[in-house]
Structure formats: structure tokens, C-alpha cells
Design a protein around this motif. Structure first.
Motif, mmCIF file in Angstrom:
data_model
loop_
_atom_site.group_PDB
_atom_site.id
_atom_site.type_symbol
_atom_site.label_atom_id
_atom_site.label_comp_id
_atom_site.label_asym_id
_atom_site.label_seq_id
_atom_site.Cartn_x
_atom_site.Cartn_y
_atom_site.Cartn_z
ATOM 1 N N ALA A 330 59.655 75.060 56.561
ATOM 2 C CA ALA A 330 60.777 75.674 55.850
ATOM 3 C C ALA A 330 60.407 76.030 54.416
ATOM 4 C CB ALA A 330 61.979 74.726 55.850
ATOM 5 N N LEU A 331 59.499 75.251 53.819
ATOM 6 C CA LEU A 331 59.049 75.563 52.456
ATOM 7 C C LEU A 331 58.397 76.945 52.406
ATOM 8 C CD1 LEU A 331 58.502 74.806 49.506
ATOM 9 C CD2 LEU A 331 56.418 73.656 50.262
ATOM 10 N N TYR A 332 57.637 77.255 53.463
ATOM 11 C CA TYR A 332 57.008 78.589 53.490
ATOM 12 C C TYR A 332 57.998 79.670 53.912
ATOM 13 C CZ TYR A 332 54.224 82.585 54.784
ATOM 14 O OH TYR A 332 53.745 83.867 54.890
ATOM 15 N N GLN A 333 58.676 79.429 55.046
ATOM 16 C CA GLN A 333 59.602 80.417 55.595
ATOM 17 C C GLN A 333 60.945 79.747 55.904
ATOM 18 O OE1 GLN A 333 59.263 83.710 56.096
ATOM 19 N NE2 GLN A 333 61.330 83.840 56.956
ATOM 20 N N PRO A 334 62.014 80.060 55.204
ATOM 21 C CA PRO A 334 62.189 81.268 54.393
ATOM 22 C C PRO A 334 62.057 81.075 52.881
ATOM 23 C CG PRO A 334 64.318 80.307 54.849
ATOM 24 C CD PRO A 334 63.301 79.388 55.480
ATOM 25 N N ILE A 335 61.841 79.833 52.390
ATOM 26 C CA ILE A 335 62.006 79.589 50.954
ATOM 27 C C ILE A 335 60.926 80.271 50.122
ATOM 28 C CG2 ILE A 335 62.108 77.804 49.178
ATOM 29 C CD1 ILE A 335 63.316 75.943 51.281
ATOM 30 N N PHE A 336 59.643 79.947 50.382
ATOM 31 C CA PHE A 336 58.553 80.488 49.564
ATOM 32 C C PHE A 336 58.401 81.991 49.781
ATOM 33 C CE2 PHE A 336 54.249 81.433 48.284
ATOM 34 C CZ PHE A 336 54.026 80.611 47.188
ATOM 35 N N SER A 337 58.403 82.411 51.046
ATOM 36 C CA SER A 337 58.133 83.824 51.361
ATOM 37 C C SER A 337 59.200 84.764 50.803
ATOM 38 C CB SER A 337 58.022 84.011 52.879
ATOM 39 O OG SER A 337 59.239 83.654 53.510
ATOM 40 N N SER A 338 60.449 84.286 50.661
ATOM 41 C CA SER A 338 61.507 85.150 50.140
ATOM 42 C C SER A 338 61.689 85.019 48.634
ATOM 43 C CB SER A 338 62.841 84.819 50.834
ATOM 44 O OG SER A 338 63.260 83.511 50.500
ATOM 45 N N SER A 339 60.972 84.077 48.020
ATOM 46 C CA SER A 339 61.180 83.804 46.594
ATOM 47 C C SER A 339 59.996 84.203 45.724
ATOM 48 C CB SER A 339 61.462 82.304 46.394
ATOM 49 O OG SER A 339 62.523 81.873 47.196
ATOM 50 N N VAL A 340 58.791 83.924 46.177
ATOM 51 C CA VAL A 340 57.597 84.148 45.358
ATOM 52 C C VAL A 340 57.064 85.536 45.654
ATOM 53 C CG1 VAL A 340 55.342 83.263 44.709
ATOM 54 C CG2 VAL A 340 57.135 81.684 45.430
ATOM 55 N N LEU A 341 57.366 86.457 44.747
ATOM 56 C CA LEU A 341 57.016 87.866 44.961
ATOM 57 C C LEU A 341 55.977 88.378 43.976
ATOM 58 C CD1 LEU A 341 60.682 89.179 45.437
ATOM 59 C CD2 LEU A 341 59.117 88.291 47.183
ATOM 60 N N SER A 342 55.581 87.540 43.010
ATOM 61 C CA SER A 342 54.633 87.979 41.986
ATOM 62 C C SER A 342 53.948 86.767 41.369
ATOM 63 C CB SER A 342 55.363 88.764 40.889
ATOM 64 O OG SER A 342 56.197 87.904 40.137
ATOM 65 N N PRO A 343 52.829 86.993 40.647
ATOM 66 C CA PRO A 343 52.180 85.885 39.940
ATOM 67 C C PRO A 343 53.107 85.206 38.931
ATOM 68 C CG PRO A 343 50.700 87.773 40.060
ATOM 69 C CD PRO A 343 52.033 88.242 40.566
ATOM 70 N N ILE A 344 54.021 85.970 38.337
ATOM 71 C CA ILE A 344 54.966 85.377 37.388
ATOM 72 C C ILE A 344 55.851 84.352 38.082
ATOM 73 C CG2 ILE A 344 56.972 85.860 35.927
ATOM 74 C CD1 ILE A 344 55.708 88.521 35.201
ATOM 75 N N ASP A 345 56.271 84.659 39.309
ATOM 76 C CA ASP A 345 57.092 83.714 40.072
ATOM 77 C C ASP A 345 56.335 82.413 40.311
ATOM 78 O OD1 ASP A 345 59.140 85.539 40.218
ATOM 79 O OD2 ASP A 345 58.574 86.297 42.195
ATOM 80 N N ALA A 347 53.926 81.245 38.499
ATOM 81 C CA ALA A 347 53.794 80.576 37.199
ATOM 82 C C ALA A 347 55.078 79.809 36.857
ATOM 83 C CB ALA A 347 53.489 81.605 36.116
ATOM 84 N N LEU A 348 56.218 80.397 37.139
ATOM 85 C CA LEU A 348 57.489 79.732 36.874
ATOM 86 C C LEU A 348 57.657 78.484 37.739
ATOM 87 C CD1 LEU A 348 59.843 82.851 36.583
ATOM 88 C CD2 LEU A 348 59.232 81.266 34.742
ATOM 89 N N ILE A 349 57.184 78.553 38.975
ATOM 90 C CA ILE A 349 57.240 77.385 39.858
ATOM 91 C C ILE A 349 56.398 76.247 39.293
ATOM 92 C CG2 ILE A 349 56.472 76.520 42.111
ATOM 93 C CD1 ILE A 349 57.421 79.182 43.289
ATOM 94 N N LEU A 350 55.213 76.565 38.813
ATOM 95 C CA LEU A 350 54.342 75.540 38.221
ATOM 96 C C LEU A 350 54.986 74.920 36.987
ATOM 97 C CD1 LEU A 350 50.863 77.299 38.578
ATOM 98 C CD2 LEU A 350 51.759 75.394 39.929
ATOM 99 N N ILE A 351 55.633 75.760 36.164
ATOM 100 C CA ILE A 351 56.334 75.224 34.995
ATOM 101 C C ILE A 351 57.481 74.322 35.438
ATOM 102 C CG2 ILE A 351 57.756 75.825 32.987
ATOM 103 C CD1 ILE A 351 56.119 78.440 32.800
ATOM 104 N N GLY A 352 58.222 74.762 36.463
ATOM 105 C CA GLY A 352 59.321 73.958 36.980
ATOM 106 C C GLY A 352 58.839 72.621 37.507
#
Length: 381
Positions: A330-345, A347-352
Motif C-alpha cells: 500500500a505504501l507503493y500503490q496507491p500512496i507513493f505512486s500517486s504522491s511522489v511526482l518529482s524530485p522535490i516531492d 526531498a519533502l518526504i525526507l525532510i518530513g
């Protein structure tokens, strides 16, 4: 009971990301912070919710409330966690798609989806360390994740849970002490469930709200795992009574608001009841949640006793490992695949992750951070 309501009410406003994320929020709040349950007790509730029809994460919250304060605690937990999403869905049903389709709204929701990635990843790591302690359990975890990623379906999930339960049973600790009490299910919720399934359809012509109750009660009785699985059932129920665009708007709103996906029923009930839309929304909401809670109550009171039987304890150890695998998928599909669309995304996850695990900031601080990041992206774009 008010204290239980307040804690779940606060969670209800910030629990973005769907069922897997909710399980992460619950674990962090009630296992790590408040220590209402042990990791093992919590995993057993999660496993139980996977075997019963109904809204999986809401059933876990209901069970936590029951564990802390009995039936009134369970009801308080449900009301607290669900009320924010119900209120938001009512508001969105009234204003329709006038705000949902705006770019600013999309950017804010995108930021909150990134928060869900952080929360689910944290839950997976904690549960993996607790339940994947042997080679067999690690194998069950990874095999489950791989199978769900390659063959994503509810049938696959149920087959995997049954198979891992069997493997856990076969590899159980033969010296596990037997419980002192005998397990007896609670029959009254089961009788009420069967009665509500059979009797109300006989009175469809009495009131316009009874068909709404019947339709949503049947949907809640047929959905395993909850979340997005309920959408096609509700779509079939609505049929030609609602324009497709309006249904899609409701579905988008249910994904955007915090709390359970089953709150889509609030939106649909409002739209389907022309005479009394608020009553229709309330009836649809209660009806779609009620079957899962009634079936949960059949075994919940004596669940601790049942889980102490050697055969059941062994089966649960296998299922717990499988649940971690389900969360990984579930972490990959649908959460990660629908959320992480760019390197900036990313980077924000790592900061979070840094804010959560290193600085140990509260969830509200992370919600604020990701909302601000969404607004900034909107301004930059």
C-alpha cells in the motif's frame, strides 16, 4: 468517554492518506505515545479488521476505543474520528465542486499526500521490527508484498491472509500456554446484523430513507479492507440516480479530506435525498459503517481470550507478518505512486521523515509543514 472522543476527534482532522496511513496514525498515537496497547495487541486488531467486511481502519479505531472504554469508548472513538470527514463531506456536498477543482486545493492535497508517505513508512518500520523477527516471518512479509504488487486484488489479499495464517499455525509454538477462559462469541450483534440485512428491505415503500439505508448497509456488508474497495460498490448502488460527474466529485472529495474513505457515503446520501438531504447523509453514513462494527463486536469482547489459544496465536503471528507486507504494498500503490511526482516531492518526504523521527515533532507540526509546502508549490507554479 469524552477524553477518548477528543483524542480521536483531533486525529480525525489530520489523518490524511487513506486506511494504511490511518493505521500508521493510530499506531503512533495509541502504541508509541499513549501506550494504550502493546504492539502485539495492536497488530492483532489490525489483523482482525482485515478478515471482516467493513472499513478496516475505522474498525481498528473502534476496537481501540472498545479496548479503552468498552462499547461507549468504541462509539466515542468512531464519532470522534469520523465526524471531521463527515462535516467536510457535507460542506463539499453543499458547495459541490466549486472549490475542489481549484489549483490551490490540488496543491494542498498533494502536500498532505506526501505526509501520508512519511506516516505509513514510519508505521511499516515499527511493525516490521516487532513482527518480522524470524526468517519465516520475513519471508511471509516480503512474499505478501510481492504478490499484492504483482496481482493487486481483494481475492489475492484474502488468499494471502488465509495462507499466512495456515503457515503461522503449522509453525506455531507447541508449548504456548492455553487460556484459562473459554471463548464464546457475542451473538446479539450478529442477530442484529442479520435482522438489519433482512427486515428493512421489506419496508422500502414506507419512507424514502429506508432504501438509502438498505443500499449502504449492503455495501458495508460486502466490502473487505475498506478504503477504495467500497467505491465500485457505491457506484453500482447509485446507478442512474446521480450524474457521473457528481459521483466523481464526491470521490475526489473523499480522497482529499482526512478520515475514512467511507465518508463518501455522506456525500452520496446528501445528493440522493431530495426531500431531506441532511437526513439522507446521516442515514447513509451510519448504514455503511454499521455492518463492520456489528461483526467486529461478535468477537471483540473475547478477542483476547481467543488470541491466547495456541492455534490462534500461531495463525496470528503469520497474519501479522502478512499485514506488514500489505502495508508495504500500500505504501507503493496507491500512496507513493500517486504522491511522489518529482524530485522535490522526494526531498519533502525526507525532510518530513527527519522532522518526525529525529526532531520528533508532533503530527500537527508536520501537517502545517506539508500544507505550507503545497501552498509554496502553488505560488511557484
Amino acid at each position: 468517554m469524552l477524553s477518548i472522543f477528543k483524542i480521536f476527534f483531533a486525529l480525525g482532522w489530520v489523518s490524511f492518506g487513506g486506511p494504511a496511513a490511518h493505521i500508521g496514525y493510530f499506531r503512533r498515537t495509541f502504541v508509541e505515545q499513549k501506550q494504550w496497547l502493546s504492539d502485539d495487541e495492536y497488530a492483532q486488531l489490525v489483523a482482525l479488521s482485515q478478515f471482516l467486511p467493513g472499513p478496516g481502519s475505522s474498525q481498528v479505531g473502534f476496537a481501540i476505543g472498545y479496548h479503552k472504554g468498552g462499547l461507549s469508548g468504541a462509539i466515542s472513538a468512531f464519532l470522534g474520528f469520523t465526524l471531521p470527514s463527515v462535516l467536510l463531506m457535507l460542506l463539499l456536498a453543499i458547495i459541490s465542486h466549486q472549490f475542489i477543482d481549484t489549483p490551490l486545493f490540488d496543491c494542498i492535497i498533494h502536500g498532505l499526500k506526501l505526509l501520508a508517505v512519511v506516516v505509513v513508512a514510519d508505521a511499516i518500520w515499527g511493525m516490521y521490527r516487532s513482527f518480522c523477527t524470524t526468517t519465516t516471518k520475513v519471508t511471509l512479509c516480503i512474499s505478501t508484498a510481492v504478490a499484492i504488487l504483482i496481482f493487486p486484488s481483494m481475492l489475492t489479499q484474502m488468499a494471502l491472509l488465509a495462507a499466512t495464517a495456515l503457515i503461522g499455525f503449522l509453525t506455531r509454538d507447541k508449548h504456548h500456554a492455553k487460556p484459562h477462559q473459554r471463548f464464546t462469541p457475542n451473538y446479539w450483534p450478529l442477530i442484529l446484523f442479520i435482522g438489519l440485512l433482512i427486515v428493512p428491505p421489506l419496508f422500502n415503500s414506507v419512507s424514502s430513507t429506508i432504501p438509502i439505508f438498505n443500499a449502504f448497509f449492503q455495501a458495508g456488508s460486502l466490502v473487505f479492507g475498506g478504503g477504495h474497495v467500497v467505491v465500485p460498490l457505491l457506484q453500482n448502488i447509485v446507478g442512474d440516480q446521480l450524474q457521473p460527474d457528481m459521483f466523481i466529485t464526491g470521490y475526489a472529495a473523499a480522497q482529499a479530506v482526512p478520515g475514512p474513505m467511507f465518508s463518501l457515503a455522506t456525500f452520496l446520501g446528501y445528493q440522493l435525498s431530495n426531500e431531506a438531504p441532511l437526513l439522507g447523509a446521516a442515514v447513509a453514513t451510519v448504514a455503511v459503517f454499521l455492518p463492520g462494527f456489528l461483526l467486529l463486536l461478535v468477537v471483540l469482547k473475547k478477542w483476547t481470550t481467543l488470541s491466547e489459544y495456541p492455534a490462534v496465536a500461531g495463525a496470528l503471528s503469520g497474519v501479522n507478518a502478512a499485514v506488514v507486507g500489505l502495508l508495504i504494498a500500500a505504501l507503493y500503490q496507491p500512496i507513493f505512486s500517486s504522491s511522489v511526482l518529482s524530485p522535490i516531492d522526494m526531498a519533502l518526504i525526507l525532510i518530513g521523515w527527519f522532522l518526525l523521527k529525529v526532531l520528533k515533532l508532533p503530527i500537527l507540526a508536520l501537517v502545517a509543514f506539508f500544507i505550507i509546502s503545497g501552498v509554496v508549490q502553488y505560488l511557484v507554479i
